[in-house]
Motif scaffolding. Structure first.
Motif, PDB file in Angstrom:
ATOM      1  N   GLY A  89    -117.116 -54.907 -20.687  1.00 41.24           N
ATOM      2  CA  GLY A  89    -117.388 -57.080 -20.122  1.00 41.24           C
ATOM      3  C   GLY A  89    -117.616 -57.522 -22.385  1.00 41.24           C
ATOM      4  N   ASP A  90    -117.607 -56.180 -23.280  1.00 42.51           N
ATOM      5  CA  ASP A  90    -117.701 -56.799 -24.240  1.00 42.51           C
ATOM      6  C   ASP A  90    -116.255 -58.029 -24.455  1.00 42.51           C
TER       7      ASP A  90
ATOM      8  N   ASN B 134    -102.433 -64.795 -10.939  1.00 45.47           N
ATOM      9  CA  ASN B 134    -102.080 -64.156 -10.323  1.00 45.47           C
ATOM     10  C   ASN B 134    -100.489 -63.138 -11.671  1.00 45.47           C
ATOM     11  N   PHE B 135     -99.721 -62.994 -11.458  1.00 43.82           N
ATOM     12  CA  PHE B 135     -99.217 -62.616 -12.540  1.00 43.82           C
ATOM     13  C   PHE B 135     -98.415 -64.339 -13.210  1.00 43.82           C
ATOM     14  N   ASP B 136     -98.360 -64.020 -14.511  1.00 46.85           N
ATOM     15  CA  ASP B 136     -98.391 -65.530 -14.900  1.00 46.85           C
ATOM     16  C   ASP B 136     -96.619 -65.588 -14.626  1.00 46.85           C
TER      17      ASP B 136
ATOM     18  N   GLN C  64     -98.550 -51.228 -17.214  1.00 48.13           N
ATOM     19  CA  GLN C  64     -98.747 -50.395 -15.940  1.00 48.13           C
ATOM     20  C   GLN C  64     -99.996 -49.926 -15.280  1.00 48.13           C
ATOM     21  N   ALA C  65    -100.697 -48.871 -16.999  1.00 47.94           N
ATOM     22  CA  ALA C  65    -102.194 -48.111 -16.736  1.00 47.94           C
ATOM     23  C   ALA C  65    -103.545 -49.845 -15.803  1.00 47.94           C
ATOM     24  N   ALA C  66    -103.141 -50.745 -16.082  1.00 42.48           N
ATOM     25  CA  ALA C  66    -104.045 -52.165 -15.936  1.00 42.48           C
ATOM     26  C   ALA C  66    -103.748 -52.125 -14.787  1.00 42.48           C
ATOM     27  N   LEU C  67    -102.388 -52.464 -14.210  1.00 43.42           N
ATOM     28  CA  LEU C  67    -102.058 -52.945 -13.070  1.00 43.42           C
ATOM     29  C   LEU C  67    -102.460 -52.100 -11.340  1.00 43.42           C
ATOM     30  N   LYS C  68    -103.049 -50.762 -12.529  1.00 39.40           N
ATOM     31  CA  LYS C  68    -103.467 -49.714 -10.945  1.00 39.40           C
ATOM     32  C   LYS C  68    -104.828 -49.373 -11.513  1.00 39.40           C
TER      33      LYS C  68
ATOM     34  N   VAL D 258    -107.264 -55.352 -11.186  1.00 39.58           N
ATOM     35  CA  VAL D 258    -106.966 -55.764  -9.801  1.00 39.58           C
ATOM     36  C   VAL D 258    -107.686 -56.555  -8.818  1.00 39.58           C
ATOM     37  N   SER D 259    -108.565 -56.544  -9.134  1.00 39.32           N
ATOM     38  CA  SER D 259    -110.377 -56.832  -8.216  1.00 39.32           C
ATOM     39  C   SER D 259    -109.955 -57.872  -9.379  1.00 39.32           C
ATOM     40  N   ARG D 260    -110.785 -58.111 -10.217  1.00 45.58           N
ATOM     41  CA  ARG D 260    -111.400 -59.317 -11.420  1.00 45.58           C
ATOM     42  C   ARG D 260    -108.877 -60.795 -11.431  1.00 45.58           C
TER      43      ARG D 260
END
Ligand code: ACO
Length: 428
Positions: free
Chosen positions: A297-298, A313-315, A347-351, A356-358
């Motif tokens: 959150g920083d 959504n995806f740009d 890849q890590a962020a998309l999982k 995902v929730s944001r």
């Protein structure tokens, strides 16, 4: 669909007309509300304010849609090129062969910079920010072309084709001049060759040796510029419209757009992505530690190149550029460890539930810096390259403002929160 909206204020009802755009976008027309009721609409940052009606670009951030003059960005990147898309964005239709030739001829005609402008550049410290130099050179152009920049809409629209081509062509030469000035190299004159090739020649030719242009490099540069050609009412485009609404000429308005783009929250994100990837690499991390920190959150630890003010959504530009980035580096035989880190982060962020929730997805800047680096463009010049790509969008928006018969100067209101009237202290 509602045809009007009712607002109750101080026991009185007001009917406000509803406006619907060609893609079904709805708006409440509040223009008369203040006159009728004394109330204004408060919307700091204009996040929910339609400041204009425009026929240029349609963007749906929830669905990840971007279209210029109706054509999806995916189809334009596949079938068109930067200059053709620039023409489309500016004039509303794809050019015929004849129109394309005339446009290219005008670009060639305006490529060289008046020699009297060289001392302006040479007056800057060598390590001055490129965007400061670019904005200043653009701002100076009306002094050299007074007939094209009269600050009179009617006259400026009569010479519109010339001025538009001049702006697109000159900014390319300015970018090359600034780059070479910072490298301590002499300026290379422009050639009568296609736009992107000409830029590469002017930037990278060595003394006595002509720069050997690689068609893959040219294609990648063309794609990058095309992807930046316009993006609806962002900070710099809204600035161009705001300045233009005072009847300021196109070149002055573009210069203001460059200044707006120079801010790190707008045009600087691609350089910030590169700095982040480099830092991750230098620490020997593959991105895993960084991802964890980004979830704290920083704000200072955010995953740069992720998230967007309007895309939830995806740009769509990020999808295109991600694929192209891998291809370009493979074709050029470049093994950039920063690409592997970026791919791992993505890849890590998309999982990861946090992202995902944001609805945080990669934006256009996530991969564009890696491509620019592969093309030999230094990080310091990234935002200037972005500005060059965006000029057609700024021109199209300026033209809409200048062409509106009943257009009025942009003049928002405010809610005053300062001191109420008080008396000046007079010593007795
Ligand atoms: N990394 C980690 N967390 C993030 C990120 C990020 N990149 N972006 C947003 N968040 C989080 C916020 O902390 C917030 O979390 P919370 O709900 O727990 O408080 C939530 O996601 C929503 O964030 P907002 O700041 O409200 O999102 P906003 O839409 O206002 O911000 C912005 C958009 C500024 C682009 C943001 O996503 C960001 O800072 N991204 C990184 C910088 C960047 O890539 N900018 C380029 C944008 S593209 C362009 O300008 C061409």
């Amino acid at each position: 669909m509602a045809e009007s909206a009712s607002v109750s204020l101080d026991d009185k009802d007001y009917q406000l007309p509803v406006i619907t755009g060609s893609e079904g976008e709805k708006a409440i027309d509040t223009r008369k509300l203040r006159k009728d009721s004394g109330y204004i609409c408060y919307d700091q940052g204009y996040g929910n304010t339609g400041s204009c009606m425009s026929e240029i670009t349609y963007l749906d951030g929830d669905k990840g849609i971007l279209r210029h003059r109706g054509y999806p960005i995916e189809q334009l990147t596949q079938n068109s090129g930067y200059i053709e898309t620039a023409y489309l964005v500016i004039y509303g239709e794809l050019p015929t062969a004849e129109q394309a030739k005339a446009f290219n001829d005008l670009l060639a005609e305006h490529a060289d910079v008046d020699p009297r402008m060289h001392p302006i550049l040479e007056g800057f410290p060598k390590d001055a920010p490129p965007m400061a130099m670019l904005s200043a050179l653009m701002a100076a152009l009306p002094a050299y072309y007074p007939d094209l920049a009269t600050n009179n809409f009617e006259k400026d629209l009569q010479t519109f084709d010339q001025t538009a081509a001049l702006a697109i062509s000159k900014i390319r030469t300015f970018v090359a001049m600034i780059y070479r000035y910072q490298c301590g190299l002499p300026t290379v004159p422009s050639k009568d060759i296609p736009y992107c090739e000409n830029l590469l020649q002017m930037m990278f030719s060595e003394e006595g040796t002509e720069y050997a242009t690689d068609s893959e490099v040219v294609k990648a540069l063309d794609l990058l510029l095309l992807l930046h050609v316009d993006h609806e009412q962002n900070c710099s485009t809204a600035t161009v419209r705001m300045v233009g609404s005072s009847a300021a000429n196109m070149l002055a308005s573009i210069s203001a757009g460059i200044a707006a783009l120079s801010g790190p929250l707008h045009g600087g994100a691609n350089a910030a992505v590169m700095k982040m990837l480099q830092a991750i690499h230098d620490e020997g991390d593959d991105g895993s530690h960084f991802i964890e920190a980004a979830k704290s959150g920083d704000k200072s630890k955010r995953l740069m190149g992720f998230g967007h003010a309007v895309y939830r959504n995806f740009d769509p530009r990020a999808k295109i550029i991600g694929v192209s980035c891998e291809k370009v580096l493979a074709t050029l035989g470049i093994d950039d460890p920063l690409l592997s880190i970026a791919q791992h982060l993505e890849q890590a962020a998309l999982k990861d539930d946090y992202f995902v929730s944001r609805k945080l997805y990669p934006n256009v800047d996530f991969y564009s810096g890696i491509i620019m680096r592969a093309l030999g463009i230094p990080v310091e010049m990234f935002t200037a390259a972005f500005a060059m790509g965006r000029v057609p969008g700024w021109i199209a928006n300026w033209r809409e403002v200048a062409s509106q018969p009943k257009g009025r100067i942009y003049r928002p209101r405010q809610i005053y929160t300062g001191a109420t009237q008080r008396d000046y202290p007079v010593s007795s």
